[in-house]
Design an enzyme around this catalytic site. Structure first.
Site, PDB file in Angstrom:
ATOM      1  N   HIS A  23       0.851  -1.199   0.000  1.00 22.78           N
ATOM      2  CA  HIS A  23       0.000   0.000   0.000  1.00 22.78           C
ATOM      3  C   HIS A  23       0.881   1.240   0.000  1.00 22.78           C
ATOM      4  O   HIS A  23       1.958   1.252   0.597  1.00 22.78           O
ATOM      5  CB  HIS A  23      -0.994   0.011   1.166  1.00 22.78           C
ATOM      6  CG  HIS A  23      -0.385   0.045   2.534  1.00 22.78           C
ATOM      7  ND1 HIS A  23       0.001   1.214   3.158  1.00 22.78           N
ATOM      8  CD2 HIS A  23      -0.099  -0.933   3.421  1.00 22.78           C
ATOM      9  CE1 HIS A  23       0.485   0.952   4.360  1.00 22.78           C
ATOM     10  NE2 HIS A  23       0.451  -0.356   4.545  1.00 22.78           N
ATOM     11  N   ASP A  79      -0.471   4.396   0.782  1.00 23.47           N
ATOM     12  CA  ASP A  79      -0.912   5.386   1.773  1.00 23.47           C
ATOM     13  C   ASP A  79      -0.158   5.164   3.080  1.00 23.47           C
ATOM     14  O   ASP A  79       0.332   4.064   3.352  1.00 23.47           O
ATOM     15  CB  ASP A  79      -2.418   5.316   1.993  1.00 23.47           C
ATOM     16  CG  ASP A  79      -2.857   4.057   2.741  1.00 23.47           C
ATOM     17  OD1 ASP A  79      -2.542   2.951   2.232  1.00 23.47           O
ATOM     18  OD2 ASP A  79      -3.496   4.164   3.794  1.00 23.47           O
ATOM     19  N   ASP A 116       6.507   1.007   5.969  1.00 22.74           N
ATOM     20  CA  ASP A 116       5.066   0.721   5.989  1.00 22.74           C
ATOM     21  C   ASP A 116       4.314   1.709   5.093  1.00 22.74           C
ATOM     22  O   ASP A 116       3.853   2.728   5.573  1.00 22.74           O
ATOM     23  CB  ASP A 116       4.566   0.816   7.432  1.00 22.74           C
ATOM     24  CG  ASP A 116       3.106   0.440   7.593  1.00 22.74           C
ATOM     25  OD1 ASP A 116       2.594  -0.326   6.766  1.00 22.74           O
ATOM     26  OD2 ASP A 116       2.489   0.935   8.557  1.00 22.74           O
ATOM     27  N   GLU A 153      -5.178   1.628   3.105  1.00 23.97           N
ATOM     28  CA  GLU A 153      -5.039   0.572   4.112  1.00 23.97           C
ATOM     29  C   GLU A 153      -4.978   1.136   5.515  1.00 23.97           C
ATOM     30  O   GLU A 153      -5.583   0.600   6.449  1.00 23.97           O
ATOM     31  CB  GLU A 153      -3.785  -0.260   3.813  1.00 23.97           C
ATOM     32  CG  GLU A 153      -3.695  -1.560   4.616  1.00 23.97           C
ATOM     33  CD  GLU A 153      -3.068  -1.388   5.987  1.00 23.97           C
ATOM     34  OE1 GLU A 153      -3.239  -2.280   6.836  1.00 23.97           O
ATOM     35  OE2 GLU A 153      -2.405  -0.355   6.213  1.00 23.97           O
ATOM     36  N   GLU A 154      -4.245   2.230   5.694  1.00 31.55           N
ATOM     37  CA  GLU A 154      -4.059   2.785   7.043  1.00 31.55           C
ATOM     38  C   GLU A 154      -5.354   3.365   7.617  1.00 31.55           C
ATOM     39  O   GLU A 154      -5.490   3.471   8.839  1.00 31.55           O
ATOM     40  CB  GLU A 154      -2.976   3.860   7.023  1.00 31.55           C
ATOM     41  CG  GLU A 154      -1.590   3.368   6.618  1.00 31.55           C
ATOM     42  CD  GLU A 154      -0.950   2.436   7.630  1.00 31.55           C
ATOM     43  OE1 GLU A 154      -1.600   2.058   8.615  1.00 31.55           O
ATOM     44  OE2 GLU A 154       0.218   2.074   7.427  1.00 31.55           O
ATOM     45  N   HIS A 187       4.260   3.731  12.245  1.00 26.46           N
ATOM     46  CA  HIS A 187       3.181   4.501  12.866  1.00 26.46           C
ATOM     47  C   HIS A 187       3.694   5.503  13.908  1.00 26.46           C
ATOM     48  O   HIS A 187       2.908   6.276  14.439  1.00 26.46           O
ATOM     49  CB  HIS A 187       2.108   3.618  13.504  1.00 26.46           C
ATOM     50  CG  HIS A 187       1.327   2.800  12.529  1.00 26.46           C
ATOM     51  ND1 HIS A 187       0.055   2.312  12.801  1.00 26.46           N
ATOM     52  CD2 HIS A 187       1.613   2.363  11.278  1.00 26.46           C
ATOM     53  CE1 HIS A 187      -0.385   1.616  11.757  1.00 26.46           C
ATOM     54  NE2 HIS A 187       0.552   1.637  10.819  1.00 26.46           N
TER      55      HIS A 187
END
Length: 454
Positions: free
Chosen positions: A90, A92, A123, A156-157, A423
């Protein structure tokens, strides 16, 4: 890492990979237009699509998904009769949080201490670069022996389910014999790991109202019901004194029987301050892979600077609940909603809105694809055997794909080992991990093609 043609090819491609990841990280592709302009996600999607076209992918398309975001699709045909492998990543990313806490700009890839820093490096923009490296290495060493589909998600996030709904409406699009999800990570840098379970999640927004408007705390405080105080009390009801999650009716005593996570390692990885206790009971693996956990990820309240002596009339919070394999996210959502409605103090008016949801996932690690990956990782990580671990995070698409294609094998690998700090501020990727996992993926594709031809 030398001695194998694929390894040597990937090593030679790493400068190009760094340059490409630098370009991709520069897009502020947070899939929330309230945070960054939608054009940032659109720019990242166009970049991914252009990269696929450069690698001779066919049918490259930007898919407009029901949540208002775009996923990027491409197809690379392989030899006649070859199996089809779907590669997922992903583009995003999470918001950078406190930009002042970053040691370098979050959307500017910066090399420091042998790692590449920037939001999305691990990520999961790095996951897309990993796929490109693997395919390029195979092309340089005889060709890609399988047909390849690539899908790069745009939300996705956010957990808003755009790609899941699109896949359900177009069930043939992502059909494959095996699926490689490039969005997890090794248990520890240098230890080759496949992820065998994922927790699901539900995301709720709760609002409390107690007054028609804010009141002077000197004139009315002490009797007037403060919505912020009510919210604090309500959120506290979601945890026991030891920090364990306590949602009415939700089972929270499962045990993890696989690879364990020593507490001292976890404290180091999580950067827990000296003297601060971990929350919950059971082993660390029990708590983060096998049991539900609730987190208050946002709360609306007056900031300290500029605050006034007022009793608050309204308060709002966003609550995330991670749901372990063996439990149903829809049922967990119902239980969490009922808990929030039942535990609001003083008759405060409660409203609950569901923001996102995804089911937990459990892989079949005894399948042939896992044998092919174990052999590949043995080469990419000399002297190491592939391990399997759980992951506390969620990838909602996994269950959608498992439901659509029950015969497909699903493997989860990626760049988000603990040092990556995904994150969080100062997210980074290890270029060594990127290189080794790209080698592993390339060799897996070759091994898998051979296994299906026998």
């Amino acid at each position: 890492m030398t001695g194998h043609p694929i390894s040597e090819t990937v090593a030679s491609l790493m400068p190009r990979a760094k340059a490409e990841l630098t370009e991709l990280v520069a897009f502020q592709s947070v899939a929330d237009p309230a945070v960054y302009p939608k054009s940032e996600c659109e720019g990242a999607a166009e970049w991914v699509a252009a990269a696929l076209r450069t690698e001779d992918f066919q049918d490259v398309a930007l898919l407009d998904t029901p949540d208002g975001t775009q996923s990027v699709y491409g197809f690379l045909p392989g030899p006649a009769g070859a199996p089809t492998v779907l590669l997922y990543a992903h583009y995003d990313v999470q918001p950078p949080l406190d930009e002042a806490a970053w040691l370098s700009p979050p959307f500017e890839l910066t090399e420091r201490d042998g790692r590449w820093f920037g939001r999305g490096t691990a990520d999961c923009k790095g996951g897309f670069i990993m796929h490109l490296l693997a395919l390029r290495a195979l092309k340089a060493d005889g060709g890609v022996p399988v047909s390849v589909k690539v899908i790069v998600e745009g939300s996705e996030e956010q957990g808003t389910g755009g790609l899941e709904r699109y896949a359900e409406a177009h069930p043939g699009l992502l059909a494959a014999d095996t699926i490689v999800i490039g969005d997890t990570g090794n248990f520890r840098a240098g230890l080759p790991t496949v992820t065998s379970t994922l927790r699901g999640m539900t995301l709720l927004r709760v609002r409390l109202d107690t007054l028609e408007g804010n009141l002077h705390s000197g004139q009315f405080g002490g009797a007037a019901p403060d919505a912020l105080a009510a919210m604090i009390q309500l959120l506290a009801s979601l945890r026991a004194e030891d920090g364990s999650t306590t949602v009415d009716g939700l089972t929270a005593d499962e045990a993890w029987d696989g690879l364990q996570y020593p507490e001292e390692d976890f404290r180091k990885d999580a950067k827990v301050l000296d003297g601060v206790e971990l929350v919950g009971t059971g082993t660390v693996a029990d708590r983060i892979w096998a049991r539900p956990s609730v987190t208050v990820i946002g709360i609306d309240c007056p900031p300290v600077v500029g605050s006034t002596p007022s009793v608050q009339a309204s308060a709002r919070a966003q609550v995330s609940l991670r749901v372990p394999p063996g439990q149903n996210a829809e049922e967990a959502t119902k239980l969490l909603t009922a808990h929030l409605l039942a535990h609001a103090p003083w008759g405060a008016k409660v409203s609950v809105e569901q923001v996102g949801q995804g089911q937990p996932f459990r892989a079949d690690i005894a399948s042939p694809a896992y044998t092919a990956m174990a052999d590949a990782m043995r080469v990419a990580y000399p002297g190491q055997e592939m391990q399997s671990s759980g992951m506390g995070g969620s990838i909602p698409l996994c269950n959608t794909l498992a439901g659509l294609y029950p015969e497909a094998e699903i493997l989860l690998i990626g760049l988000s080992e603990p040092e990556a700090q995904i994150h969080a501020v100062n997210e980074s990727v290890s270029p060594d991990e990127l290189e080794r996992l790209s080698v592993a993926e390339a060799l897996f594709l070759r091994n898998y093609a051979v296994s299906k031809a026998v």
